[in-house]
Design an enzyme around this catalytic site. Structure first.
Site, PDB file in Angstrom:
ATOM      1  N   GLU A   1     -20.597   3.219   1.157  1.00  0.00           N
ATOM      2  CA  GLU A   1     -19.355   2.966   0.425  1.00  0.00           C
ATOM      3  C   GLU A   1     -18.650   1.774   1.067  1.00  0.00           C
ATOM      4  O   GLU A   1     -18.372   1.772   2.263  1.00  0.00           O
ATOM      5  CB  GLU A   1     -18.409   4.171   0.431  1.00  0.00           C
ATOM      6  CG  GLU A   1     -17.225   3.868  -0.489  1.00  0.00           C
ATOM      7  CD  GLU A   1     -16.067   4.836  -0.396  1.00  0.00           C
ATOM      8  OE1 GLU A   1     -16.142   5.813   0.377  1.00  0.00           O
ATOM      9  OE2 GLU A   1     -15.067   4.596  -1.094  1.00  0.00           O
TER      10      GLU A   1
ATOM     11  N   ASP B   1     -16.523  -6.434   8.013  1.00  0.00           N
ATOM     12  CA  ASP B   1     -16.485  -7.074   6.708  1.00  0.00           C
ATOM     13  C   ASP B   1     -17.783  -6.726   5.958  1.00  0.00           C
ATOM     14  O   ASP B   1     -18.875  -6.778   6.521  1.00  0.00           O
ATOM     15  CB  ASP B   1     -16.392  -8.581   6.898  1.00  0.00           C
ATOM     16  CG  ASP B   1     -16.292  -9.284   5.575  1.00  0.00           C
ATOM     17  OD1 ASP B   1     -15.175  -9.630   5.185  1.00  0.00           O
ATOM     18  OD2 ASP B   1     -17.336  -9.497   4.919  1.00  0.00           O
TER      19      ASP B   1
ATOM     20  N   ASP C   1     -10.374  -4.755  -3.799  1.00  0.00           N
ATOM     21  CA  ASP C   1      -9.180  -5.606  -3.977  1.00  0.00           C
ATOM     22  C   ASP C   1      -9.407  -6.625  -5.089  1.00  0.00           C
ATOM     23  O   ASP C   1     -10.375  -7.383  -5.030  1.00  0.00           O
ATOM     24  CB  ASP C   1      -8.866  -6.340  -2.665  1.00  0.00           C
ATOM     25  CG  ASP C   1      -8.375  -5.367  -1.611  1.00  0.00           C
ATOM     26  OD1 ASP C   1      -7.615  -4.450  -1.969  1.00  0.00           O
ATOM     27  OD2 ASP C   1      -8.760  -5.508  -0.433  1.00  0.00           O
TER      28      ASP C   1
ATOM     29  N   LYS D   1      -4.657 -13.865  -7.730  1.00  0.00           N
ATOM     30  CA  LYS D   1      -4.331 -15.307  -7.751  1.00  0.00           C
ATOM     31  C   LYS D   1      -5.590 -16.150  -7.979  1.00  0.00           C
ATOM     32  O   LYS D   1      -6.622 -15.907  -7.344  1.00  0.00           O
ATOM     33  CB  LYS D   1      -3.710 -15.712  -6.407  1.00  0.00           C
ATOM     34  CG  LYS D   1      -2.311 -15.217  -6.229  1.00  0.00           C
ATOM     35  CD  LYS D   1      -1.724 -15.873  -4.984  1.00  0.00           C
ATOM     36  CE  LYS D   1      -0.464 -15.154  -4.553  1.00  0.00           C
ATOM     37  NZ  LYS D   1      -0.273 -15.171  -3.130  1.00  0.00           N
TER      38      LYS D   1
ATOM     39  N   ASP E   1      -9.533  -0.660 -12.022  1.00  0.00           N
ATOM     40  CA  ASP E   1      -8.537  -0.490 -13.095  1.00  0.00           C
ATOM     41  C   ASP E   1      -8.075  -1.850 -13.607  1.00  0.00           C
ATOM     42  O   ASP E   1      -7.196  -1.910 -14.457  1.00  0.00           O
ATOM     43  CB  ASP E   1      -7.330   0.306 -12.574  1.00  0.00           C
ATOM     44  CG  ASP E   1      -6.701  -0.381 -11.369  1.00  0.00           C
ATOM     45  OD1 ASP E   1      -7.436  -0.971 -10.563  1.00  0.00           O
ATOM     46  OD2 ASP E   1      -5.461  -0.321 -11.233  1.00  0.00           O
TER      47      ASP E   1
ATOM     48  N   THR F   1     -10.503   8.674  -6.225  1.00  0.00           N
ATOM     49  CA  THR F   1     -10.086   8.150  -4.921  1.00  0.00           C
ATOM     50  C   THR F   1      -8.560   8.111  -4.922  1.00  0.00           C
ATOM     51  O   THR F   1      -7.921   8.292  -5.959  1.00  0.00           O
ATOM     52  CB  THR F   1     -10.610   6.717  -4.699  1.00  0.00           C
ATOM     53  OG1 THR F   1      -9.929   5.848  -5.608  1.00  0.00           O
ATOM     54  CG2 THR F   1     -12.092   6.614  -4.911  1.00  0.00           C
TER      55      THR F   1
ATOM     56  N   TYR G   1      -6.696   5.545  -4.602  1.00  0.00           N
ATOM     57  CA  TYR G   1      -6.234   4.450  -5.457  1.00  0.00           C
ATOM     58  C   TYR G   1      -6.352   4.827  -6.938  1.00  0.00           C
ATOM     59  O   TYR G   1      -5.475   4.501  -7.737  1.00  0.00           O
ATOM     60  CB  TYR G   1      -7.046   3.175  -5.165  1.00  0.00           C
ATOM     61  CG  TYR G   1      -6.462   1.984  -5.860  1.00  0.00           C
ATOM     62  CD1 TYR G   1      -5.507   1.190  -5.235  1.00  0.00           C
ATOM     63  CD2 TYR G   1      -6.822   1.676  -7.166  1.00  0.00           C
ATOM     64  CE1 TYR G   1      -4.930   0.122  -5.884  1.00  0.00           C
ATOM     65  CE2 TYR G   1      -6.259   0.607  -7.828  1.00  0.00           C
ATOM     66  CZ  TYR G   1      -5.314  -0.170  -7.183  1.00  0.00           C
ATOM     67  OH  TYR G   1      -4.745  -1.226  -7.833  1.00  0.00           O
ATOM     68  N   GLU G   2      -7.421   5.540  -7.285  1.00  0.00           N
ATOM     69  CA  GLU G   2      -7.605   5.927  -8.697  1.00  0.00           C
ATOM     70  C   GLU G   2      -6.485   6.838  -9.161  1.00  0.00           C
ATOM     71  O   GLU G   2      -5.957   6.690 -10.266  1.00  0.00           O
ATOM     72  CB  GLU G   2      -8.956   6.619  -8.893  1.00  0.00           C
ATOM     73  CG  GLU G   2      -9.179   7.056 -10.335  1.00  0.00           C
ATOM     74  CD  GLU G   2     -10.590   7.538 -10.592  1.00  0.00           C
ATOM     75  OE1 GLU G   2     -11.513   6.710 -10.587  1.00  0.00           O
ATOM     76  OE2 GLU G   2     -10.770   8.761 -10.774  1.00  0.00           O
TER      77      GLU G   2
HETATM   78  C1  LIG Z   1      -7.663  -1.376  -3.101  1.00  0.00           C
HETATM   79  S1  LIG Z   1      -8.332  -0.637  -1.682  1.00  0.00           S
HETATM   80  C2  LIG Z   1      -9.243   0.726  -2.349  1.00  0.00           C
HETATM   81  C3  LIG Z   1      -9.502   1.794  -1.360  1.00  0.00           C
HETATM   82  C4  LIG Z   1     -10.336   2.998  -1.827  1.00  0.00           C
HETATM   83  N1  LIG Z   1     -11.667   2.608  -2.214  1.00  0.00           N
HETATM   84  C5  LIG Z   1      -9.636   3.720  -2.964  1.00  0.00           C
HETATM   85  O1  LIG Z   1     -10.140   3.616  -4.091  1.00  0.00           O
HETATM   86  O2  LIG Z   1      -8.639   4.386  -2.699  1.00  0.00           O
HETATM   87  C6  LIG Z   1      -9.599  -1.776  -1.189  1.00  0.00           C
HETATM   88  C7  LIG Z   1     -10.206  -1.525   0.191  1.00  0.00           C
HETATM   89  O3  LIG Z   1     -11.276  -2.434   0.384  1.00  0.00           O
HETATM   90  C8  LIG Z   1     -11.212  -2.952   1.709  1.00  0.00           C
HETATM   91  N2  LIG Z   1     -11.846  -4.268   1.710  1.00  0.00           N
HETATM   92  C9  LIG Z   1     -11.476  -5.341   0.984  1.00  0.00           C
HETATM   93  N3  LIG Z   1     -12.312  -6.362   1.207  1.00  0.00           N
HETATM   94  C10 LIG Z   1     -13.228  -5.929   2.112  1.00  0.00           C
HETATM   95  C11 LIG Z   1     -14.335  -6.528   2.763  1.00  0.00           C
HETATM   96  N4  LIG Z   1     -14.695  -7.796   2.528  1.00  0.00           N
HETATM   97  N5  LIG Z   1     -15.060  -5.788   3.624  1.00  0.00           N
HETATM   98  C12 LIG Z   1     -14.708  -4.510   3.892  1.00  0.00           C
HETATM   99  N6  LIG Z   1     -13.658  -3.886   3.302  1.00  0.00           N
HETATM  100  C13 LIG Z   1     -12.938  -4.584   2.427  1.00  0.00           C
HETATM  101  C14 LIG Z   1      -9.723  -2.992   2.028  1.00  0.00           C
HETATM  102  O4  LIG Z   1      -9.497  -2.986   3.429  1.00  0.00           O
HETATM  103  C15 LIG Z   1      -9.230  -1.711   1.348  1.00  0.00           C
HETATM  104  O5  LIG Z   1      -9.314  -0.599   2.219  1.00  0.00           O
END
Ligand SMILES: C[S@@+](CC[C@H](N)C(=O)[O-])C[C@H]1O[C@@H](n2cnc3c(N)ncnc32)[C@H](O)[C@@H]1O
Length: 323
Positions: free
Chosen positions: A32, A84, A107, A111, A145, A177, A179-180
């Site tokens: 994940e 990352d 994410d 922008k 979403d 999740t 966020y969902e």
């Molecule tokens: C909008 S949140 C969604 C979190 C979770 N999946 C949820 O649905 O509740 C996006 C997550 O992706 C992680 N993330 C974004 N870019 C990433 C990257 N390049 N590598 C690892 N994690 C990343 C962020 O730190 C954040 O925790």
């Protein structure tokens, strides 16, 4: 970092004498990416108890939270990586290794500037890496979403040709999740994409650069004051000393080091040897070039050889106090 312990691998204590060439020895892992608070990762680990479940996120508080959940639940098949996703997928997974990747509400980066800079994770080059690291028939689950992000990903999928079969429904009911739940409450519904691997791309697996160890004859730990920063603007490298620790037989330097928008938190050890000392990363590190650059510079400073210098005679490093 992780709380499961397969016999040959303990992610939280990577032995840097056997670095990244020995890649993760997991069979058919489920990955994940961007797990946020980690609730979904825990659900995955419970639903697939026979599979290793690997959670990857670069957000430290989320990583800490998931490690605690994993320990509290006593899960043995869940491993947490504070990295990352690009580096994790490219460097740490073997070709045809993964059974599935889950991307829950990554994410969206609204922008235009961020999108052009490639900050959205699911772009064609990354999709190719996913196809390379998935076994045949392996799956990518993506939900968002944000309709604009969804359409963007569909366009990116088209760019990679026949690598994936594309479906618009999942083949099992994924738990929601955090966020969902928020999105649903605010009236936004999930858009779903399931990609099933059909072919491997013509990509070479990435070579991993071994982590560098530098010998020094003597040193003064006090020169590495907290907040000390080094930069190589030309190559985009950055490092900062967070703290130093004096220990039995080994002193430690806690650092942040980064390149190209990615940074990692690393401990560098100063180990006593028969004829002096050796400076090398102590904790798990991705062998990107900035790590070698940092170790060389730390060694130079520790030996009292002044400002950071870099390989190939480049002298672009600057040493600036943080505040
Ligand atoms: C909008 S949140 C969604 C979190 C979770 N999946 C949820 O649905 O509740 C996006 C997550 O992706 C992680 N993330 C974004 N870019 C990433 C990257 N390049 N590598 C690892 N994690 C990343 C962020 O730190 C954040 O925790």
């Amino acid at each position: 970092m992780g709380c499961g312990k397969p016999e040959t691998f303990t992610p939280c204590c990577w032995d840097t004498t056997k670095p990244l060439e020995e890649k993760l020895p997991f069979k058919d892992p489920i990955v994940e990416v961007g797990f946020g608070n980690g609730d979904f990762t825990v659900e995955l680990a419970k639903r697939f108890p026979e599979s290793p479940v690997l959670g990857v996120d670069r957000w430290h508080p989320g990583v800490r939270a998931l490690v605690h959940k994993c320990q509290n639940e006593g899960l043995k098949n869940l491993f947490v990586f504070n990295l990352d996703a690009n580096l994790f997928v490219q460097y740490l997974l073997k070709p045809a290794q993964a059974a599935a990747f889950y991307f829950n509400y990554p994410d969206p980066y609204f922008k235009k500037k961020d999108i052009e800079k490639g900050r959205r994770l699911l772009r064609a080059p990354f999709l190719k890496w996913l196809a390379l690291k998935l076994k045949d028939g392996g799956k990518v689950y993506f939900r968002t979403d944000v309709k604009d992000y969804f359409d963007y990903v569909l366009e990116e999928v088209k760019k990679v040709g026949d690598l994936f079969e594309v479906k618009f429904e999942f083949d099992w009911d994924l738990p929601p999740t955090k966020y969902e739940r928020k999105a649903l409450k605010e009236g936004r519904r999930p858009h779903k994409l399931l990609l099933i691997k059909r072919a491997s791309p013509p990509l070479e697996d990435k070579e991993v650069e071994p982590l560098r160890a530098v010998k020094i004859s003597s040193y003064d730990l006090s020169v590495l004051r907290p907040g000390l920063e080094l930069k190589d603007p030309k190559r985009g490298y950055f490092m900062k000393v967070e703290r130093t620790y004096r220990g039995e037989g080994v002193d430690l330097v806690e650092t942040f080091v980064g390149e190209e928008g990615f940074y990692q938190h690393l401990f560098v050890g100063i180990f006593r040897t028969k004829d002096g000392f050796v400076v090398k990363p102590k904790s798990f590190a991705v062998g990107v070039r900035s790590v070698s650059w940092m170790v060389e510079n730390l060694a130079r400073l520790l030996e009292g050889k002044g400002e950071g210098q870099t390989e190939e005679g480049s002298s672009t490093s600057t040493q600036t106090p943080l505040r």
